[in-house]
Design a protein around this motif. Structure first.
Motif, PDB file in Angstrom:
ATOM      1  N   GLY A   1       0.829  -1.201   0.000  1.00 37.04           N
ATOM      2  CA  GLY A   1       0.000   0.000   0.000  1.00 37.04           C
ATOM      3  C   GLY A   1       0.856   1.241   0.000  1.00 37.04           C
ATOM      4  O   GLY A   1       2.095   1.172   0.056  1.00 37.04           O
ATOM      5  N   PHE A   2       0.207   2.393  -0.071  1.00 35.82           N
ATOM      6  CA  PHE A   2       0.905   3.675  -0.084  1.00 35.82           C
ATOM      7  C   PHE A   2       0.511   4.491   1.143  1.00 35.82           C
ATOM      8  O   PHE A   2      -0.668   4.537   1.521  1.00 35.82           O
ATOM      9  N   VAL A   3       1.502   5.135   1.726  1.00 34.46           N
ATOM     10  CA  VAL A   3       1.231   6.035   2.841  1.00 34.46           C
ATOM     11  C   VAL A   3       0.575   7.298   2.296  1.00 34.46           C
ATOM     12  O   VAL A   3       1.142   7.985   1.437  1.00 34.46           O
ATOM     13  N   LEU A   4      -0.614   7.587   2.796  1.00 34.98           N
ATOM     14  CA  LEU A   4      -1.330   8.784   2.368  1.00 34.98           C
ATOM     15  C   LEU A   4      -0.912  10.002   3.184  1.00 34.98           C
ATOM     16  O   LEU A   4      -0.752  11.098   2.653  1.00 34.98           O
ATOM     17  N   GLU A   5      -0.759   9.789   4.486  1.00 39.38           N
ATOM     18  CA  GLU A   5      -0.351  10.885   5.368  1.00 39.38           C
ATOM     19  C   GLU A   5       0.065  10.330   6.712  1.00 39.38           C
ATOM     20  O   GLU A   5      -0.340   9.231   7.106  1.00 39.38           O
ATOM     21  N   ARG A   6       0.899  11.070   7.417  1.00 43.93           N
ATOM     22  CA  ARG A   6       1.259  10.740   8.794  1.00 43.93           C
ATOM     23  C   ARG A   6       0.206  11.326   9.729  1.00 43.93           C
ATOM     24  O   ARG A   6      -0.319  12.411   9.496  1.00 43.93           O
ATOM     25  N   LEU A   7      -0.090  10.608  10.785  1.00 48.28           N
ATOM     26  CA  LEU A   7      -1.085  11.037  11.765  1.00 48.28           C
ATOM     27  C   LEU A   7      -0.432  11.171  13.129  1.00 48.28           C
ATOM     28  O   LEU A   7       0.370  10.320  13.528  1.00 48.28           O
ATOM     29  N   ASP A   8      -0.772  12.231  13.848  1.00 48.44           N
ATOM     30  CA  ASP A   8      -0.264  12.382  15.215  1.00 48.44           C
ATOM     31  C   ASP A   8      -0.984  11.440  16.168  1.00 48.44           C
ATOM     32  O   ASP A   8      -0.369  10.798  17.019  1.00 48.44           O
ATOM     33  N   THR A   9      -2.290  11.386  16.014  1.00 46.10           N
ATOM     34  CA  THR A   9      -3.093  10.514  16.875  1.00 46.10           C
ATOM     35  C   THR A   9      -4.124   9.792  16.027  1.00 46.10           C
ATOM     36  O   THR A   9      -4.636  10.352  15.059  1.00 46.10           O
ATOM     37  N   PRO A  10      -4.449   8.555  16.378  1.00 49.11           N
ATOM     38  CA  PRO A  10      -5.454   7.811  15.625  1.00 49.11           C
ATOM     39  C   PRO A  10      -6.853   8.094  16.149  1.00 49.11           C
ATOM     40  O   PRO A  10      -7.032   8.770  17.167  1.00 49.11           O
ATOM     41  N   ASP A  11      -7.823   7.597  15.460  1.00 50.12           N
ATOM     42  CA  ASP A  11      -9.206   7.672  15.911  1.00 50.12           C
ATOM     43  C   ASP A  11      -9.318   6.916  17.238  1.00 50.12           C
ATOM     44  O   ASP A  11      -8.932   5.743  17.325  1.00 50.12           O
ATOM     45  N   PRO A  12      -9.819   7.544  18.286  1.00 55.13           N
ATOM     46  CA  PRO A  12      -9.881   6.881  19.599  1.00 55.13           C
ATOM     47  C   PRO A  12     -10.809   5.671  19.636  1.00 55.13           C
ATOM     48  O   PRO A  12     -10.720   4.868  20.565  1.00 55.13           O
ATOM     49  N   THR A  13     -11.667   5.503  18.661  1.00 55.37           N
ATOM     50  CA  THR A  13     -12.566   4.347  18.664  1.00 55.37           C
ATOM     51  C   THR A  13     -11.863   3.063  18.218  1.00 55.37           C
ATOM     52  O   THR A  13     -12.410   1.974  18.380  1.00 55.37           O
ATOM     53  N   ILE A  14     -10.657   3.182  17.678  1.00 58.76           N
ATOM     54  CA  ILE A  14      -9.913   1.999  17.243  1.00 58.76           C
ATOM     55  C   ILE A  14      -9.213   1.401  18.458  1.00 58.76           C
ATOM     56  O   ILE A  14      -8.429   2.067  19.135  1.00 58.76           O
ATOM     57  N   LYS A  15      -9.494   0.134  18.745  1.00 56.62           N
ATOM     58  CA  LYS A  15      -8.949  -0.498  19.952  1.00 56.62           C
ATOM     59  C   LYS A  15      -7.509  -0.952  19.761  1.00 56.62           C
ATOM     60  O   LYS A  15      -6.659  -0.736  20.622  1.00 56.62           O
ATOM     61  N   VAL A  16      -7.237  -1.639  18.670  1.00 58.60           N
ATOM     62  CA  VAL A  16      -5.891  -2.146  18.405  1.00 58.60           C
ATOM     63  C   VAL A  16      -5.511  -1.788  16.977  1.00 58.60           C
ATOM     64  O   VAL A  16      -6.303  -1.984  16.060  1.00 58.60           O
ATOM     65  N   ILE A  17      -4.302  -1.259  16.814  1.00 58.00           N
ATOM     66  CA  ILE A  17      -3.829  -0.859  15.488  1.00 58.00           C
ATOM     67  C   ILE A  17      -2.566  -1.640  15.162  1.00 58.00           C
ATOM     68  O   ILE A  17      -1.640  -1.721  15.978  1.00 58.00           O
ATOM     69  N   LYS A  18      -2.538  -2.206  13.994  1.00 57.15           N
ATOM     70  CA  LYS A  18      -1.389  -3.009  13.580  1.00 57.15           C
ATOM     71  C   LYS A  18      -0.250  -2.128  13.076  1.00 57.15           C
ATOM     72  O   LYS A  18      -0.491  -1.053  12.516  1.00 57.15           O
ATOM     73  N   PRO A  19       0.989  -2.589  13.247  1.00 58.54           N
ATOM     74  CA  PRO A  19       2.131  -1.790  12.779  1.00 58.54           C
ATOM     75  C   PRO A  19       2.460  -2.051  11.312  1.00 58.54           C
ATOM     76  O   PRO A  19       2.237  -3.143  10.791  1.00 58.54           O
ATOM     77  N   ILE A  20       2.995  -1.057  10.661  1.00 61.53           N
ATOM     78  CA  ILE A  20       3.535  -1.222   9.312  1.00 61.53           C
ATOM     79  C   ILE A  20       4.724  -2.176   9.395  1.00 61.53           C
ATOM     80  O   ILE A  20       5.569  -2.074  10.286  1.00 61.53           O
ATOM     81  N   LYS A  21       4.811  -3.123   8.475  1.00 64.67           N
ATOM     82  CA  LYS A  21       5.881  -4.121   8.521  1.00 64.67           C
ATOM     83  C   LYS A  21       7.207  -3.595   7.982  1.00 64.67           C
ATOM     84  O   LYS A  21       8.261  -3.793   8.571  1.00 64.67           O
ATOM     85  N   ALA A  22       7.150  -2.951   6.798  1.00 63.05           N
ATOM     86  CA  ALA A  22       8.393  -2.535   6.151  1.00 63.05           C
ATOM     87  C   ALA A  22       8.092  -1.567   5.031  1.00 63.05           C
ATOM     88  O   ALA A  22       6.950  -1.456   4.580  1.00 63.05           O
TER      89      ALA A  22
END
Length: 789
Positions: free
Chosen positions: A67-88
């Protein structure tokens, strides 16, 4: 905000605290409301930026996806419980400029398609796969080397030729020193006199293009050309859409070349994108631009690059990387070149506010051409995407045509675009004389002739005279094959051969390699089989009739055996080399008659063409499409413009069964304005584009009842949302498409008409966000459709 997995419990990888977050568009048909999914950024990938290609886990199984990075975010949506990390990351060499990321987001939103699919289109598969990459050894003088004791003459020559600052390829250094092998260079590397580095490069030379000597030096401009250039030059540095409406042969190309030259003088680092509608036109455009601005490839390659589907994978990769690195400032190509990865511009100081580099100009030649619209996902129109890209870059865009699209012409006459006219051909050339031949009367007069004649007596006489005078001719028939009807001769039987998979007739194609001389083919699903010998219903011997380019070619060979004839259609033009060689042979008068479909109607500039013959002006006139008249006018006017570009006035013989039709008459009179005003009035009365904005939704399924059920449900959902939002969008009832079945799939559509694009966009977006409208294999969403079949 969408998350980096399917709905339900999310599974993160590892306990490492992220240093930030990123919105990533996955290269799948995933229609996320935000355009992307939220992932965390691990510390090891802290330098990730918008535009970079990355590997991410997707779904419950954490399957790897690009995939492509669209933008960097300072904080995620607080409703998201678990967020996966980018692999590489997947390589800096395949990143997209920030401007293209912004353009992709607009394209996905406007054309109602998944953002990942747009980004996938922007990045050629050859670039993703690294086709053509290999390692090279680069060398230079070692700054720490001590003087060499008693060097040989060859070693001294190598050291003299080696750069101290830049790098040179090992083999090139040996050649520069006059060495027959690389051994002297390698020996100096072993002695520490030279240092090396390995680089990964893409080497894929393009076939040399013959320069167009007529464009090597600037031509003297006519007064209308100079006025046009002055007006267009005034737009440089700011966003402005200009429609350059010039008759065929009025010198639009010279205006383009001068405008690019003016831009380069202002900002030598600015980029230019030049779009042409067909890859058949690309060699000619490349020849003209490289003649003025430098070589395309080889050791002397300068700032011109080319992008189109006729390149090999390695060539496409090499050209893409040249553009991305900023080595090529002028990009010429077909539809997909609108996504050329020219680097972003650099902002100037606070005092000047100017931007240097980046995109400085877009030119869309033959802007009316329907091939600028892609018929597969994403269904974008390159002309309109070019306008949006120019707006994002803050640069002008020039739309050029002798027969503008009625949408563009309406915008120009209403003041939304700047209208610039070139009403006359350049000095020494006049618009051709057009003669209309009534084929009904022609057939009556030839009724006793047992032969079938697709060329009228007037066209035959004109071609005879042209060949006797050592002139050249262009013959247009916008239909491939030999005969478009395979039938039983018994009228009582009435059998016609149709495709087993489509609601369309089969077309007979000659093929000398087959024992019976040919095969039948469907032009929709491409199914083919041998020509049947007898009728399946009554066993009588079948007959073929109708017309196609092969049949005209056969008639030419019979009536003009000494003429050198070349045919250009999709059956014989397989690669970019085929186009280039055929056109070069015609330009060099190695061919007397060029016969073909619509691909020969545009851009061809050969001064010795004295005659143009239109075999059937009615081919598309009666199509069940509101643009049929517009396309007919454009095709006739464009191919007529190939005649009389030299010192002698040209002749056009226009064969038709409808000699009194307004479209035929206006095209014969070279009167675009009268045609446009009449047609725009009819469109306004019927509330059709450009008086309204249109979108089309097509449901397809192998089962007719299922296709109808799906389109009915979509129509109900659209109607409900339209009423609730009070948008005033008009919906046509669900109906079969004009060609109901294609490739064993039944097709039904709904058409949406609105007074503004905003109303259409809001309605489509509402249903997409509710997951009631998804563009996939079963449902196609076509915004601003150019074809309704």
């Amino acid at each position: 905000m969408a998350t980096g997995a399917d709905d339900g419990e999310l599974f993160g990888d590892g306990d490492e605290a992220p240093i930030g977050y990123a919105l990533v568009a996955v290269e799948r048909g995933l229609d996320a409301p935000d355009g992307g999914l939220t992932y965390s950024v691990p510390a090891k990938l802290s330098a990730i930026q918008a535009g970079q290609r990355v590997e991410v886990p997707l779904g419950r199984g954490n399957k790897s996806a690009a995939g492509f990075v669209l933008e960097r975010l300072d904080t995620p949506d607080p409703t998201i419980k678990v967020i996966k990390p980018i692999k590489a990351t997947l390589g800096e060499a395949v990143s997209l400029p920030g401007e293209l990321i912004r353009l992709a987001r607009w394209t996905a939103s406007y054309y109602a398609c998944p953002l990942g699919m747009v980004l996938q289109t922007m990045l050629p598969a050859a670039v993703k796969r690294g086709v053509g990459i290999h390692a090279k050894t680069m060398v230079r003088k070692s700054p720490d080397a001590l003087p060499l004791e008693k060097p040989t003459k060859l070693q001294t020559a190598v050291l003299d030729a080696a750069p101290a600052d830049g790098w040179i390829e090992l083999r090139d250094l040996a050649d520069a020193a006059g060495a027959k092998t690389s051994s002297p260079v390698k020996r100096l590397i072993d002695l520490g006199q030279l240092e090396t580095q390995k680089v990964r490069v893409v080497d894929a030379e393009l076939e040399a293009t013959t320069p167009d000597e007529r464009n090597r030096e600037p031509l003297e401009l006519t007064s209308p050309q100079q006025r046009a250039l002055d007006e267009l030059t005034d737009t440089l540095g700011s966003f402005q859409v200009s429609l350059l409406h010039g008759v065929t042969g009025s010198g639009k190309t010279e205006v383009y070349l001068r405008l690019i030259d003016a831009l380069r003088k202002r900002d030598p680092s600015a980029g230019v994108v030049v779009l042409v509608p067909e890859i058949a036109l690309t060699p000619q455009a490349v020849s003209r631009f490289s003649s003025r601005f430098g070589a395309l490839s080889g050791p002397h390659a300068t700032g011109v690059a080319v992008l189109h589907s006729g390149l090999t994978a390695a060539q496409r990769h090499a050209q893409w990387q040249r553009i991305r690195r900023g080595e090529a400032k002028i990009v010429i190509g077909a539809r997909s070149a609108v996504f050329a990865p020219l680097p972003d511009g650099q902002k100037g100081s606070e005092n000047t506010g100017a931007t240097s580099g980046g995109l400085g100009l877009i030119i869309v030649d033959e802007e009316h051409d329907s091939s600028y619209k892609q018929d597969q996902l994403p269904r974008y129109h390159a002309r309109d995407v070019a306008i949006k890209r120019a707006q994002l870059a803050g640069c002008p865009v020039v739309l050029g045509s002798a027969t503008p699209a009625l949408e563009s012409y309406a915008h120009a006459t209403e003041g939304r675009y700047r209208l610039i006219n070139l009403p006359d051909r350049v000095p020494g050339a006049k618009l051709p004389t057009v003669e209309i031949v009534d084929l009904v009367a022609e057939r009556k007069e030839r009724a006793r002739d047992r032969h079938v004649h697709l060329m009228s007596r007037r066209l035959e006489a004109a071609l005879t005279q042209t060949l006797d005078d050592q002139g050249q001719a262009v013959l247009l028939l916008n239909r491939r094959g030999y005969a478009n009807y395979i039938a039983c001769p018994d009228q009582g039987c009435g059998w016609l051969m149709s495709c087993e998979h489509c609601d369309a007739l089969m077309v007979y194609h000659l093929n000398a390699k087959l024992p019976d001389g040919g095969l039948v083919r469907c032009h929709h699903c491409l199914a083919e089989q041998r020509l049947p010998q007898v009728c399946p219903d009554c066993s009588r011997k079948v007959v073929t009739f109708g017309m196609g380019t092969q049949r005209i070619e056969q008639e030419l060979q019979r009536k003009f055996p000494d003429a050198r004839v070349a045919r250009m259609d999709a059956d014989v033009m397989r690669t970019g080399k085929d186009y280039r060689r055929t056109l070069e042979a015609f330009a060099n008068h190695e061919t007397d008659v060029l016969l073909g479909t619509q691909m020969i109607a545009k851009g061809l500039d050969v001064p010795n063409v004295r005659l143009v013959g239109v075999i059937s002006a009615d081919t598309s006139l009666n199509f069940p499409d509101f643009r049929a008249a517009e396309r007919t006018f454009q095709l006739i006017a464009q191919v007529s413009g190939r005649a009389g570009r030299g010192a002698k006035r040209g002749l056009v013989v226009l064969q038709t069964f409808n000699p009194d039709d307004h479209t035929i008459r206006d095209a014969a009179a070279h009167d675009f304005v009268t045609f446009a005003q009449r047609e725009l009035g009819l469109r306004k009365d019927a509330s059709l584009p450009p008086a309204a904005r249109m979108a089309r939704i097509v449901a397809r399924d192998p089962q007719r009842v299922e296709a109808f059920r799906r389109i009915t449900e979509l129509h109900a959902a659209l109607a409900e949302a339209n009423t609730q939002l009070e948008l005033g969008v008009y919906l046509t009832p669900p109906a079969p498409c004009p060609i109901e079945r294609v490739a064993d799939h039944y097709r039904y559509d709904v058409r949406l008409l609105a007074g503004s694009a905003a109303a259409l966009q809001r309605l489509l977006t509402t249903l997409r966000n509710a997951r009631k409208l998804v563009s996939d294999a079963r449902v196609a969403i076509d915004v601003d459709p150019v074809g309704l079949l």
